[in-house]
Design an enzyme around this catalytic site. Structure first.
Site, PDB file in Angstrom:
ATOM      1  N   CYS A 408      24.788  -5.546 -27.928  1.00 23.96           N
ATOM      2  CA  CYS A 408      24.754  -5.601 -26.526  1.00 23.96           C
ATOM      3  C   CYS A 408      23.587  -6.253 -25.884  1.00 23.96           C
ATOM      4  O   CYS A 408      23.597  -6.913 -24.780  1.00 23.96           O
ATOM      5  CB  CYS A 408      25.473  -4.460 -25.908  1.00 23.96           C
ATOM      6  SG  CYS A 408      24.396  -3.063 -26.198  1.00 23.96           S
ATOM      7  N   HIS A 452      24.376   1.182 -23.599  1.00 25.44           N
ATOM      8  CA  HIS A 452      24.667  -0.077 -23.329  1.00 25.44           C
ATOM      9  C   HIS A 452      23.623  -0.838 -22.438  1.00 25.44           C
ATOM     10  O   HIS A 452      22.872  -0.438 -21.725  1.00 25.44           O
ATOM     11  CB  HIS A 452      26.052  -0.134 -22.807  1.00 25.44           C
ATOM     12  CG  HIS A 452      26.943  -1.235 -22.963  1.00 25.44           C
ATOM     13  ND1 HIS A 452      27.230  -2.060 -23.928  1.00 25.44           N
ATOM     14  CD2 HIS A 452      27.468  -2.220 -21.761  1.00 25.44           C
ATOM     15  CE1 HIS A 452      27.928  -3.230 -23.627  1.00 25.44           C
ATOM     16  NE2 HIS A 452      28.019  -3.304 -22.307  1.00 25.44           N
ATOM     17  N   ASP A 468      29.300  -8.576 -17.987  1.00 26.33           N
ATOM     18  CA  ASP A 468      29.103  -8.032 -19.373  1.00 26.33           C
ATOM     19  C   ASP A 468      29.420  -8.777 -20.338  1.00 26.33           C
ATOM     20  O   ASP A 468      30.487  -8.934 -20.771  1.00 26.33           O
ATOM     21  CB  ASP A 468      29.609  -6.712 -19.552  1.00 26.33           C
ATOM     22  CG  ASP A 468      29.403  -6.002 -20.646  1.00 26.33           C
ATOM     23  OD1 ASP A 468      28.403  -6.444 -21.573  1.00 26.33           O
ATOM     24  OD2 ASP A 468      29.922  -4.719 -21.248  1.00 26.33           O
TER      25      ASP A 468
END
Lengths: 652, 333
Positions: A408, A452, A468
């Site tokens: 991520c 994250h 995202d």
């Protein structure tokens, strides 16, 4: 076992147990020395090693060793102050006391040191799983106190353990009472040193791979208990540090605001919840994106919607927060803000910048460009993995064009770079995504593995919008945690542990209990005490009410203890025969000099008879009956009753 | 030169001594004289922390401050548990002493400069053993444990400094069981005294002997002693010496006694002992009595207008020595 040998062995063993509790806090060399002296002491006490003769120099030698040890501890900690150094010092001192211990007093001192070590361990770690260890050590210490005090063979080790257990069990109500009502102090007399232990967790920097490292950590980061329904899982973005300075490789957070900005306007229903945060050694608090207000007066809510506490969080901390899942910001970003949030190192990641300029030229608006870039991420075969390999100094180029692999953090970094390269303000937000619902405790457990990173992009008229990129590369991440998505890259045992249903159930049970312990015991403070009084029906309780409640409870407890332990005393009263004879003696002493201590009943009766011949026969008979009942075999109840009656009838 | 009654008290001066003296007087006034058997009731038990107890309290205080300072719940729980433990320890200590029955206290006289003895019999009627009871009189102390439903005896030496009657002002019965953090104690104020006989010293030849019979009796059977008959039971007599056969026949509680065989006899007269120092003359008499007894002879004693008919045996010896001990005190013997 020889009772005289029990005391040093018991003291040494209790000290050994206390050492095991200090394993995390004391340095290994201290523990090794101390354990060696425990073994040595036990060997001497059991007679397997003979006691070395005490020479004139022994005292001097011990003194010198003590000095060396203190210096060594001071050198390794650079201080003698503080919990860790104090623990090390106690360990060393206890070990030396053990080496020179000869008397019961020495053994008692060793037990005292062990109790201090127990306290230090309690100050250091308050987890539920350690509580049984503390209790067992406490029990052993209490039994050892008894064994040191009494070395008669009639007092067995088992009896000492039983008595200690009984005393501690009877003390539990008092401990609970004190715990609830003994007035706590708000604030500290002296401060706890910061950085008590190395904590894992998010930092205020993000390099490629730094988030991935956290993904393998199974430890809890925090727990969240919601007042209403649990928000949809894909909305569980827990906001942490916001990073807006990029050097082409690492994103950082500036500590001072570089431009003014307004806080966004909250939209939709508020979500209320309470977070119990594990120690992070960092000042920020996590909250659901986006938090509406600061939960506490001393916590600062900054323009990036980050919560910042005045001091690093070194103990488990709870706070109530209110968040809204959607926000809006009509005000434009200032020119300073716009230039600040679009800064990029000019000579880094040339290919990404080229891509950005090319795609922005094709898009009609910033929003369309952002969407087109998300599509590009989805369609370009990027792979979501914990093992993206090494990156070059141009980390974004490597991720997007060479390895095409990333976690991520890589994707967020790349996306923000692409936005900034096109002149659109963008920044990185780190935090956690998702969490595991614990049905036992009714709360959401967020682990370090849920760490994250995502992006926020400034779109005119909407303000900072969360985008995202991981969600398009690996859409499943929104619904499941890393442990479910990427099991191959994680330690096999952790994954097996995670997957077993039974273990999961047990784990949730345990975590529920642990959480209860944290909330109701570990974090119990003055505020909770006053709250408890309110529940008990006292309006606007104050400090003094605590004292009254405490005193009342103490009275009840003491009465209970006295009554419980008195029962067997009552049986210790003199029996009926003796009581009756004492009554008779008291009557007779009105006419004769007091009965002498060595004077038996028959002699006494004879003396009374000599002084008062008219009584002689009756008194002699009474004395003889007393002697027969008292010392003869098996007195019958009827005989005793008739004896009592005759004593009553005796008139002088 | 009189042998005045002397309290067997340690000769200490200063504030601490005076304070102890006043506390002792207060306890005696509060409790009054005791009569055997003395059940140790809770009302007469005093209890205070020991030195270890005070150290433990200091430890708890530091723990409390640390726990409060850090607002650390686990540390506070540990501290509170230990605090409760200490209070329970106090109750357990009190309970270990309360209800003990002092069944009898026998005295054994001795020569001045040596030791007499107190023989204290304790009884435990409770359902738990009483461990680590301590009997103390002046500097002497003795520990003992009493099992459930049994009796146990403590033999306590008493220092006999000067000839005469030695009063035992009080006996302390105490315990620090089970954790040694507290000591509970009680004072026994019993009408107890010992006789300090003059020490047997002197080189003079004893007066010549004559022969008649006698009858000293004892309940202890030494090698050459003969059966002498029964006498009535007295407190302190061992049940083993009771004539249970006679008891079964309904003759009451009687004790068997024994007598040593008669051989020679002489009478020691205080007036006929040369010398001017009373103590020296008494010591000479004591030496003769001891020697005559050791040889198993029959002897009598004339002193201070009183006379003991010639006899033998340990009771007779004690009677004669008592006469020497009380010479000049005006006390009957």
């Amino acid at each position: 076992m020889n009772p005289a040998r029990r005391a040093p062995i018991a003291a040494a063993l209790v000290f050994g147990a206390a050492l095991l509790l200090s394993v995390r806090s004391a340095p290994a060399w201290c523990l090794a020395i101390a354990l060696a002296s425990v073994v040595w002491r036990v060997l001497i006490a059991t007679g397997r090693v003979s006691v070395p003769r005490r020479r004139p120099g022994t005292r001097f030698l011990l003194g010198a060793v003590t000095a060396v040890m203190v210096v060594a501890v001071a050198a390794s900690f650079r201080t003698l102050n503080g919990l860790a150094a104090g623990t090390a010092l106690l360990v060393v001192m206890g070990a030396l006391k053990l080496l020179e211990s000869r008397s019961r007093r020495d053994d008692a001192i060793v037990i005292g040191v062990a109790l201090f070590l127990l306290l230090a361990a309690g100050l250091g770690a308050q987890g539920l799983w350690r509580v049984p260890l503390y209790l067992v050590t406490l029990w052993g210490a209490c039994a050892a106190i008894a064994l040191v005090a009494h070395d008669v063979p009639q007092f067995t080790t088992r009896a000492a353990l039983t008595l200690a257990a009984r005393a501690l069990l009877m003390a539990v109500p008092l401990a609970a009472l004190c715990f609830a009502f003994f007035p706590r102090v708000a604030g500290q007399f002296w401060a706890l040193e910061a950085g008590a232990g190395a904590s894992t967790g998010l930092s205020d920097e993000m390099s490629p791979g730094s988030i991935g490292k956290l993904a393998t950590e199974y430890e809890p980061a925090f727990r969240a208990r919601f007042e209403g329904a649990l928000p949809p899982r894909a909305a569980l973005y827990w906001r942490g540090p916001v990073l807006d300075s990029f050097d082409g490789f690492t994103w950082r957070r500036e500590n001072f605001p570089q431009y003014d900005a307004e806080r966004p306007e909250m939209v939709g229903e508020p979500v209320r919840y309470r977070i119990t945060l594990e120690p992070t050694d960092q000042p920020w608090l996590f909250a659901l994106d986006t938090v509406a207000a600061s939960p506490r007066r001393d916590v600062y809510l900054n323009r990036d919607s980050m919560l910042i506490a005045p001091n690093p969080i070194v103990t488990t901390t709870s706070y109530d927060a209110v968040s809204h899942l959607r926000t809006r910001s009509a005000a434009p970003l200032s020119a300073g803000g716009r230039s600040y949030e679009t800064r990029l190192p000019p000579d880094r990641n040339p290919r990404a910048r080229a891509l950005a300029l090319e795609m922005r030229a094709r898009a009609s608006s910033d929003a369309q460009y952002a969407q087109a870039m998300l599509d590009w991420f989805r369609d370009n075969g990027l792979e979501y993995t914990l093992e993206p390999g090494t990156t070059s100094i141009d980390s974004v180029d490597t991720t997007l064009f060479d390895s095409k692999r990333g976690f991520c953090g890589h994707f967020a970094s790349a996306y923000a770079t692409l936005m900034r390269a096109a002149g659109i303000p963008a920044r990185i937000v780190t935090g956690y995504l998702g969490g595991e619902w614990n049905p036992v405790g009714g709360y959401l457990l967020v682990r370090q593995s849920e760490a994250h990173a995502w992006t926020e992009v400034w779109l005119q008229g909407r303000g900072w919008v969360r985008i995202d990129p991981t969600a398009v590369v690996a859409p499943e991440r929104l619904q499941r945690g890393v442990f479910d998505l990427l099991p191959d890259s994680l330690p096999a045992t952790s994954v097996a542990f995670h997957r077993s249903t039974l273990l999961n159930r047990l784990r949730q049970l345990w975590d529920g209990a642990d959480q209860w312990w944290q909330e109701h015991v570990v974090e119990f403070n003055l505020r909770a005490q006053l709250h408890l009084l309110e529940k008990l029906g006292i309006d606007s309780p104050e400090w003094q009410h605590l004292g009254w409640a405490f005193a009342a409870g103490l009275l009840v407890w003491i009465s209970w203890v006295a009554l419980t332990l008195r029962r067997s005393v009552a049986r210790g009263r003199p029996d009926r025969i003796t009581r009756a004879w004492l009554r008779a003696t008291r009557k007779l002493e009105r006419v004769a000099p007091a009965r002498q201590a060595h004077e038996g009943p028959i002699d006494f009766a004879r003396r009374v008879g000599a002084l008062r011949p008219e009584l002689a026969e009756r008194v002699a008979a009474l004395a003889a009956r007393y002697a027969r009942l008292r010392f003869g075999p098996g007195a019958k109840a009827a005989e005793i009753a008739s004896f009592e009656r005759d004593v009553k009838l005796l008139a002088v | 030169m009189g042998a005045a009654t002397q309290p067997a008290s340690s000769s200490g001066k200063g504030l601490g001594h005076r304070l102890r003296r006043r506390v002792a007087d207060w306890a005696r006034r509060r409790q009054g004289e005791d009569r055997l058997p003395v059940p140790v009731s809770t009302r007469r038990i005093y209890i205070l922390p020991t030195r270890g107890g005070y150290a433990f309290a200091a430890l708890l205080f530091v723990m409390l401050i640390a726990g409060l300072n850090y607002g650390n719940s686990v540390a506070l729980l540990i501290t509170f548990l230990l605090g409760g433990f200490a209070l329970i320890a106090m109750h357990l200590c009190h309970r270990n002493l309360a209800g003990t029955v002092v069944r009898s206290v026998a005295t054994v006289d001795g020569f001045a400069g040596e030791h007499g003895r107190l023989s204290i019999t304790l009884e435990n009627t409770a359902d738990t053993p009483r461990i680590g009871l301590e009997c103390a009189c002046e500097a002497a102390r003795v520990s003992l444990s009493v099992p459930v439903g049994a009796t146990a005896r403590a033999e306590l030496p008493v220092e006999l400094e000067k000839r005469g009657r030695v009063r035992i002002e009080r006996i302390r019965l105490s315990c620090a069981f089970p954790f040694g953090l507290f000591r509970a104690w009680t004072w026994l104020h019993l009408p107890l005294s010992l006789l300090a006989w003059p020490p047997p010293r002197g080189q003079r030849e004893p007066p010549p002997e004559a022969a008649i019979g006698g009858s000293a009796t004892s309940i202890h059977r030494a090698g050459d002693e003969e059966w002498a008959g029964l006498r009535e039971f007295r407190d302190g007599d061992s049940p083993r010496q009771v004539a249970w056969g006679a008891y079964a026949r309904g003759r009451g509680l009687l004790v068997k006694t024994y007598q040593s065989p008669a051989a020679h006899q002489r009478t020691f007269d205080f007036a006929s002992v040369p010398g001017s120092d009373v103590e020296q003359r008494l010591e000479q008499l004591a030496a003769w009595i001891v020697a005559a007894h050791a040889r198993g002879e029959r002897y009598g004693l004339k002193i201070g207008g009183q006379e003991v008919a010639p006899a033998s045996g340990s009771e007779h010896r004690a009677r004669c020595l008592n006469g020497l001990a009380l010479y000049g005190s005006g006390e009957p013997w």
